[in-house]
Write an enzyme that holds these catalytic residues in place. Structure first.
Site, PDB file in Angstrom:
ATOM      1  N   ARG A 259      49.724   2.057  19.727  1.00 38.03           N
ATOM      2  CA  ARG A 259      48.541   2.899  19.529  1.00 38.03           C
ATOM      3  C   ARG A 259      48.578   4.155  20.391  1.00 38.03           C
ATOM      4  O   ARG A 259      49.117   4.150  21.479  1.00 38.03           O
ATOM      5  CB  ARG A 259      47.287   2.081  19.866  1.00 38.03           C
ATOM      6  CG  ARG A 259      46.004   2.762  19.493  1.00 38.03           C
ATOM      7  CD  ARG A 259      44.815   1.871  19.793  1.00 38.03           C
ATOM      8  NE  ARG A 259      44.522   1.806  21.213  1.00 38.03           N
ATOM      9  CZ  ARG A 259      43.646   0.966  21.751  1.00 38.03           C
ATOM     10  NH1 ARG A 259      43.012   0.095  20.981  1.00 38.03           N
ATOM     11  NH2 ARG A 259      43.413   0.971  23.043  1.00 38.03           N
ATOM     12  N   ASP A 260      47.929   5.208  19.883  1.00 41.43           N
ATOM     13  CA  ASP A 260      47.733   6.465  20.630  1.00 41.43           C
ATOM     14  C   ASP A 260      49.092   7.061  21.023  1.00 41.43           C
ATOM     15  O   ASP A 260      49.336   7.386  22.183  1.00 41.43           O
ATOM     16  CB  ASP A 260      46.875   6.181  21.876  1.00 41.43           C
ATOM     17  CG  ASP A 260      46.186   7.436  22.398  1.00 41.43           C
ATOM     18  OD1 ASP A 260      46.015   8.394  21.622  1.00 41.43           O
ATOM     19  OD2 ASP A 260      45.818   7.455  23.584  1.00 41.43           O
ATOM     20  N   CYS A 261      49.939   7.253  20.008  1.00 38.73           N
ATOM     21  CA  CYS A 261      51.347   7.569  20.282  1.00 38.73           C
ATOM     22  C   CYS A 261      51.566   8.955  20.873  1.00 38.73           C
ATOM     23  O   CYS A 261      52.642   9.232  21.398  1.00 38.73           O
ATOM     24  CB  CYS A 261      52.187   7.398  19.009  1.00 38.73           C
ATOM     25  SG  CYS A 261      51.746   8.546  17.682  1.00 38.73           S
TER      26      CYS A 261
END
Ligand code: BGC
Length: 772
Positions: free
Chosen positions: A442-444
């Site tokens: 997530r939230d790369c």
């Protein structure tokens, strides 16, 4: 979570043909006919004076659209023929509002049967879609019925007049005073502000411009209306002040219970109408409808007398069947009584048992944990009853993990509480918003909201997270709730802008694009959750300062559609999209107006097509429908932190003729750069949540709960997978995703999702509309 992800653009990039091509066929367009022109001879006409405004409505690839407004400033005419020449290679494809023909670069438009009459001062708006190659400059000279028109594109101030109250009118004590104005402009009117005794009491952005001013003290008052236009700079005009008075005696009222009735497609329901005081002789209460004609009242009047005035009479409302949400207002009025208004909403039936707009006619779930955090703050009770989304940002949040902002309420506890709130709200449905936010990797593109699942842990996402949530949502106990999942913030937009060879790319986003686990995860969530009859999925769609450039906009729509339809999924699992989640992009830049070519070439707008969220969300909706999503989809806009009020908010458009100065002095969004996203200093609470606020918009919503941090600037040990992000550090000088600018972040922030009192206080201080 990161909302930056902006991609620096310059004219050269903008000129590059985008990967998609705009489809030119547009519904409702008049059929082009050259033969229609043959034999048309202009009847004897008084020489008209005319003014014409020509505005490019969109441009992408080799396609574009034009809006043309013709105003007759001379004698009345019964037919009109507009002429102009394109300066370049433009060709009209199809048009509406008139019959378009083109010979070489010369375009001729003849009125339709229904819009040939133009009185003095009257206007007609027409439009077209077309193609071009090379440059696409606007035509500059226009004729109407052979007469050269006056100024083209020069902006004149709007005209406005206050039609209610009338001079000298008096109202009983306690009566609400109806304010109404008419306004027009050579472009368009963007809003009308009403003032009583010089103080702003209401802003109405659409005609009819009205407001009912309650609670005015006895004595004399003055009222004015000020209209603003869409020009650059914005011009405004204030009406003549009207004096009216409030008397000393209290007028009795017509009372309606309930004042809001929500009905199914084809359904019916009632509201009770009574009086607040006994009448001396029978009173006729008339019911007048405004709004949709899909709803009717079974009786147009009821009679109340000395025996039934306090128990009242039930009036029945009936709806036709249909797929769209329809709203009518019935005003129940009687001479000598203050009127009552009843809003009746018909929900559209979409065939799969879901309503068209789940926010319409529903009351909204208030998260008790957020509400208590807000109420504990000085002044927080002013907003503590607003609905905010409940975030499930880790698997443990499903059962409740005791974190400061989720407490020990898990999904079941929230849904049980929602059922309790639903039982207390009368006949209205109740809608609860939950955020699905736990993708692998997530939230790369950032660090502040990295999650617990590694890039490859898609199977855990499916079985431990989505399957568990879906199992709970499907329980019969919750079948009367409208459950609204907000699906995976930032994930698909990151794959569009922060991958490949772009300067904004990150290794983590490239990993996620390559392994496909964002797409697989979102598709799985949509299919699993969308299969439940009372669940309405909305997919995150970034914000205008991220995806509003041509080479991000079209590819976003394509990716969304690809993901919605992969692995056997269908577009029916997507009810709509949400923009601006946890971001602070202004809803409307009212002092700047439409994004012209000149304004695009400013540092702040930087060749973006859009400069605010409302225009972006509406345009993206159209684009997504073109891509294959249902024409019933609706947009949500997160307005929890995009108010930008307080002492630094501009109150008028700049008068500078330098475009950069004009934009910088006029803009409501006061970030250093649109790529800044973490705990923005100066932001304020925005529009309060409400349904159907504008065309194509299902609701303004508060998805990011105000007061919860976006991330910390220094590493704070935690078991949530969250890192420290430079974008949350006020001393950091930025990266390509914010044009290497300072971050504008508030100092000393806690971990993302944790309570940030200083931010909450500033958001309330800078609320716009202000908090009362
Ligand atoms: C955080 C989440 C939190 C959410 C709402 C996100 O930035 O990563 O943990 O639940 O904000 O505040």
């Amino acid at each position: 979570m990161s909302r930056a992800l902006w991609l620096s653009h310059n004219p050269r990039r903008g000129a590059k043909p985008p990967a998609w091509r705009r489809v030119l066929a547009v519904g409702g367009a008049a059929v082009l006919s050259t033969t229609a022109l043959v034999g048309v001879s202009a009847p004897a006409l008084a020489a008209p004076g005319c003014s014409v405004t020509y505005t490019k409505s969109w441009e992408g690839g080799n396609g574009f659209g034009g809006d043309i407004k013709i105003t007759n400033t001379g004698d009345p005419v019964t037919s009109w023929t507009l002429g102009f020449a394109f300066p370049g290679s433009q060709r009209v494809g199809n048009g509406w509002g008139g019959r378009f023909t083109q010979s070489g670069s010369n375009v001729t438009v003849v009125n339709e049967n229904y819009n040939g009459n133009l009185g003095n001062g009257a206007s007609v708006s027409i439009g077209f879609n077309g193609t071009f190659s090379g440059t696409n400059a606007n035509p500059t000279a226009f004729t109407v019925n052979g007469t050269t028109c006056g100024s083209t594109g020069s902006n004149t101030a709007p005209s406005v007049s206050l039609t209610s109250p009338t001079a000298g009118q008096s109202f009983a004590a306690g009566a609400s005073v109806p304010l109404a104005a008419t306004a027009s402009d050579n472009g368009s009117v963007t809003r009308v502000e009403f003032r009583v005794d010089g103080a702003l009491v209401a802003t109405d952005t659409s005609s009819p411009y009205t407001f009912s001013a309650p609670g005015l003290a006895s004595g004399n008052h003055t009222a004015t209306a000020t209209a603003y236009d869409n020009g650059s700079p914005v011009l405004s005009t204030t009406s003549t002040a009207v004096t009216f008075s409030i008397g000393g005696t209290q007028q009795p009222s017509v009372v309606a219970t309930p004042t809001s009735v929500t009905l199914a497609s084809g359904g019916s329901g009632t509201s009770n109408i009574k009086l607040s005081a006994a009448p001396s002789s029978p009173v006729t209460v008339n019911l007048a409808r405004s709004g949709s004609t899909a709803i009717t009242a079974a009786s147009s009047a009821v009679t109340l007398n000395s025996s039934n005035w306090s128990t009242g009479v039930n009036v029945q409302f009936n709806t036709t069947t249909g797929t769209t949400t329809e709203v009518s207002t019935f005003t129940a009025s009687a001479s000598g009584y203050n009127p009552a208004a009843i809003t009746v909403t018909r929900q559209g039936s979409t065939g799969n048992g879901k309503v068209d707009n789940p926010y319409a006619g529903a009351s909204m779930y208030v998260n008790p944990i957020w509400s208590a955090n807000a109420r504990a703050e000085t002044g927080g009770s002013r907003i503590a009853n607003q609905p905010t989304a409940v975030w499930f940002d880790r698997t443990s949040a499903i059962t409740g993990n005791g974190s400061p902002t989720t407490g020990n309420m898990g999904l079941v506890n929230h849904l049980d509480e929602a059922v309790t709130q639903d039982a207390a709200n009368g006949t209205s449905a109740l809608a609860i918003q939950i955020v699905i936010y736990n993708l692998p990797g997530r939230d790369c593109s950032a660090l502040a909201s990295n999650g617990e699942l590694g890039p490859t842990e898609i199977d855990r996402y499916k079985t431990e997270y989505i399957d568990v949530i879906a199992g709970i949502l499907a329980r019969p106990a919750y079948s009367n709730l409208r459950i609204i999942p907000i699906v995976e913030i930032d994930s698909l937009p990151n794959l569009v802008t922060n991958t490949g060879s772009r300067p904004t790319a990150t290794a983590n986003c490239n990993t996620m694009l390559a392994n496909g686990n964002y797409q697989t995860g979102v598709s799985y969530a949509l299919t699993k959750l969308g299969a439940i009859p009372n669940v309405y999925n909305y997919i995150d769609a970034g914000h205008h300062g991220w995806l509003g450039w041509d080479d991000n906009f079209g590819p976003t729509a394509q990716l969304m559609h690809q993901v919605a339809t992969m692995n056997g999924g269908t577009v029916n699992n997507v009810h709509g999209f949400v923009t601006n989640v946890a971001n602070t992009s202004a809803l409307q830049e009212t002092f700047i107006g439409p994004v012209t070519e000149q304004l695009r070439n400013t540092t702040w707008i930087d060749w973006n097509r859009y400069n605010d969220e409302l225009s972006y969300a509406q345009a993206l909706r159209t684009r997504l429908v073109t891509q294959g999503f249902s024409s019933n989809i609706g947009m949500l806009i997160d307005t929890s932190r995009n108010g930008w009020g307080g002492p630094n908010r501009p109150t008028a458009a700049s008068t500078s003729s330098d475009p950069n100065t004009f934009v910088n002095q006029s803009r409501i969004d006061r970030r250093i750069h649109k790529g800044n996203w973490c705990n923005q200093n100066g932001a304020g609470i925005g529009e309060r949540p409400r349904s159907a606020p504008a065309t194509g918009i299902d609701a303004y919503v508060w998805i990011k709960p105000p007061g919860e941090s976006d991330g910390s600037s220094e590493y704070i040990p935690n078991d949530e997978g969250k890192g420290a992000d430079g974008m949350c550090d006020p001393t950091y000088e930025g990266n390509p995703r914010n044009g290497n600018n300072p971050t504008g972040a508030l100092p000393n922030a806690p971990l993302s999702g944790h309570w940030f009192s200083a931010q909450f206080q500033q958001l309330m201080q800078n609320a716009y509309p202000p908090l009362s």
